[in-house]
Scaffold this motif. Structure first.
Motif, PDB file in Angstrom:
ATOM      1  N   ASP A 107      12.571 116.235  26.248  1.00 44.77           N
ATOM      2  CA  ASP A 107      13.853 116.602  26.894  1.00 44.77           C
ATOM      3  C   ASP A 107      14.945 116.159  26.060  1.00 44.77           C
ATOM      4  OD1 ASP A 107      15.510 114.014  28.532  1.00 44.77           O
ATOM      5  OD2 ASP A 107      15.757 113.980  26.735  1.00 44.77           O
ATOM      6  N   ILE A 108      15.787 117.342  25.667  1.00 41.67           N
ATOM      7  CA  ILE A 108      16.977 117.866  24.758  1.00 41.67           C
ATOM      8  C   ILE A 108      17.882 117.477  24.520  1.00 41.67           C
ATOM      9  CG2 ILE A 108      18.244 120.395  24.253  1.00 41.67           C
ATOM     10  CD1 ILE A 108      15.333 121.320  24.962  1.00 41.67           C
ATOM     11  N   ALA A 109      18.268 116.466  25.035  1.00 44.17           N
ATOM     12  CA  ALA A 109      19.149 115.383  24.823  1.00 44.17           C
ATOM     13  C   ALA A 109      19.111 114.195  23.694  1.00 44.17           C
ATOM     14  CB  ALA A 109      19.821 114.299  25.839  1.00 44.17           C
ATOM     15  N   SER A 110      17.838 113.620  24.809  1.00 45.41           N
ATOM     16  CA  SER A 110      17.208 113.134  23.395  1.00 45.41           C
ATOM     17  C   SER A 110      16.199 113.580  21.782  1.00 45.41           C
ATOM     18  CB  SER A 110      15.864 111.995  23.803  1.00 45.41           C
ATOM     19  OG  SER A 110      16.291 111.384  25.231  1.00 45.41           O
ATOM     20  N   VAL A 111      16.314 114.827  21.498  1.00 44.77           N
ATOM     21  CA  VAL A 111      16.277 115.127  20.449  1.00 44.77           C
ATOM     22  C   VAL A 111      16.624 115.154  19.564  1.00 44.77           C
ATOM     23  CG1 VAL A 111      15.108 117.513  19.510  1.00 44.77           C
ATOM     24  CG2 VAL A 111      13.684 116.399  21.611  1.00 44.77           C
ATOM     25  N   ARG A 112      17.860 116.175  19.968  1.00 39.27           N
ATOM     26  CA  ARG A 112      19.581 116.069  19.078  1.00 39.27           C
ATOM     27  C   ARG A 112      19.854 114.530  19.263  1.00 39.27           C
ATOM     28  NH1 ARG A 112      22.339 121.193  20.113  1.00 39.27           N
ATOM     29  NH2 ARG A 112      22.278 122.109  22.052  1.00 39.27           N
ATOM     30  N   ALA A 113      19.785 113.255  20.347  1.00 41.71           N
ATOM     31  CA  ALA A 113      19.966 111.640  19.098  1.00 41.71           C
ATOM     32  C   ALA A 113      18.910 111.484  18.847  1.00 41.71           C
ATOM     33  CB  ALA A 113      19.683 111.450  20.626  1.00 41.71           C
ATOM     34  N   TYR A 114      17.772 111.625  18.571  1.00 39.82           N
ATOM     35  CA  TYR A 114      16.630 111.697  17.857  1.00 39.82           C
ATOM     36  C   TYR A 114      16.849 112.023  15.974  1.00 39.82           C
ATOM     37  CZ  TYR A 114      12.257 111.834  14.110  1.00 39.82           C
ATOM     38  OH  TYR A 114      11.449 112.081  13.605  1.00 39.82           O
ATOM     39  N   ARG A 115      17.216 113.628  15.547  1.00 41.23           N
ATOM     40  CA  ARG A 115      17.906 114.292  14.665  1.00 41.23           C
ATOM     41  C   ARG A 115      19.383 113.365  14.384  1.00 41.23           C
ATOM     42  NH1 ARG A 115      19.906 118.767  12.647  1.00 41.23           N
ATOM     43  NH2 ARG A 115      19.972 119.374  10.154  1.00 41.23           N
ATOM     44  N   SER A 116      20.088 113.006  15.446  1.00 40.73           N
ATOM     45  CA  SER A 116      20.993 112.237  14.293  1.00 40.73           C
ATOM     46  C   SER A 116      21.272 110.737  14.113  1.00 40.73           C
ATOM     47  CB  SER A 116      22.432 112.083  16.034  1.00 40.73           C
ATOM     48  OG  SER A 116      22.409 113.476  15.780  1.00 40.73           O
ATOM     49  N   ALA A 117      19.812 110.064  14.166  1.00 42.69           N
ATOM     50  CA  ALA A 117      19.783 108.714  14.103  1.00 42.69           C
ATOM     51  C   ALA A 117      18.959 109.282  13.013  1.00 42.69           C
ATOM     52  CB  ALA A 117      18.492 108.287  14.852  1.00 42.69           C
TER      53      ALA A 117
END
Length: 203
Positions: A107-117
């Motif tokens: 899930d692209i959006a979740s990968v982006r969110a994980y990286r930001s976290a």
């Protein structure tokens, strides 16, 4: 300029602007792309952009939290569910088929969110690190915490762990700065081979 300020400025340049509030050219590399574009592998054995984002995040998470800070990594069952990525490893040593599978299912959006976290946590860790801790040597027990968390596929008991003898400052610079910068460079190549124009200056 003190060491922490210097580190945080360099770290801001290899993360999305939502991590630090600052905009740098390197942040444009993953910007203004559709999910399909993030999944493209433009040549045999080349990585996708979403795989790179995930690998960068996993490496920083596993190296900074269990190894440097002695705390739990960000990744947990909920993040794995959100990202739809079943691996706890950092991605080093994945087979071509595994990279293909991860690229297709993530899930692209979740990968982006994980990286930001992960990036936000790193900044928290660095801000709280005792001044003398920067020069402390990373030991076997430090690295074992990452291995126990499942981050390292082939780092087994009794093996010579790659990071032994490094200082915590060395580890932070490697996994949160240099490693990210190297893969941003790789992402520039992937993006160019795929024929995607660079994101706008405002990204």
């Amino acid at each position: 300029m003190d060491l922490v300020t210097f580190f945080l400025r360099q770290h801001a340049a290899v993360h999305a602007s939502d991590v630090s509030g600052h905009v740098f050219p390197g942040q444009r590399i993953f910007g203004e792309l559709s999910d399909d574009q993030m999944r493209i592998r433009p040549g045999s054995s080349l990585n996708s952009l979403v795989w790179l984002l995930w690998h960068m995040a996993r490496t920083e998470d596993a190296a900074v939290n269990p190894v440097v800070a002695g705390r739990d990594q960000i990744l947990d069952d909920e993040w794995m569910r959100r990202m739809n990525v079943p691996w706890r490893i950092i991605g080093t040593g994945m087979t071509d088929d595994e990279v293909t599978e991860m690229t297709a299912r993530a899930d692209i959006a979740s990968v982006r969110a994980y990286r930001s976290a992960v990036g936000l946590r790193t900044r928290e860790v660095v801000g709280a690190l005792r001044p003398e801790a920067w020069d402390e040597i990373v030991g076997v027990d430090d690295i074992k915490r990452g291995a126990v968390a499942g981050a390292f596929r082939d780092w087994v008991e009794g093996a010579k762990y790659p990071w032994l003898g490094w200082t915590r400052g060395d580890q932070l610079a490697s996994s949160a700065l240099r490693h990210n910068a190297v893969h941003i460079g790789e992402a520039v190549t992937i993006r160019g081979l795929a024929g995607f124009a660079l994101a706008s200056e405002s990204q």
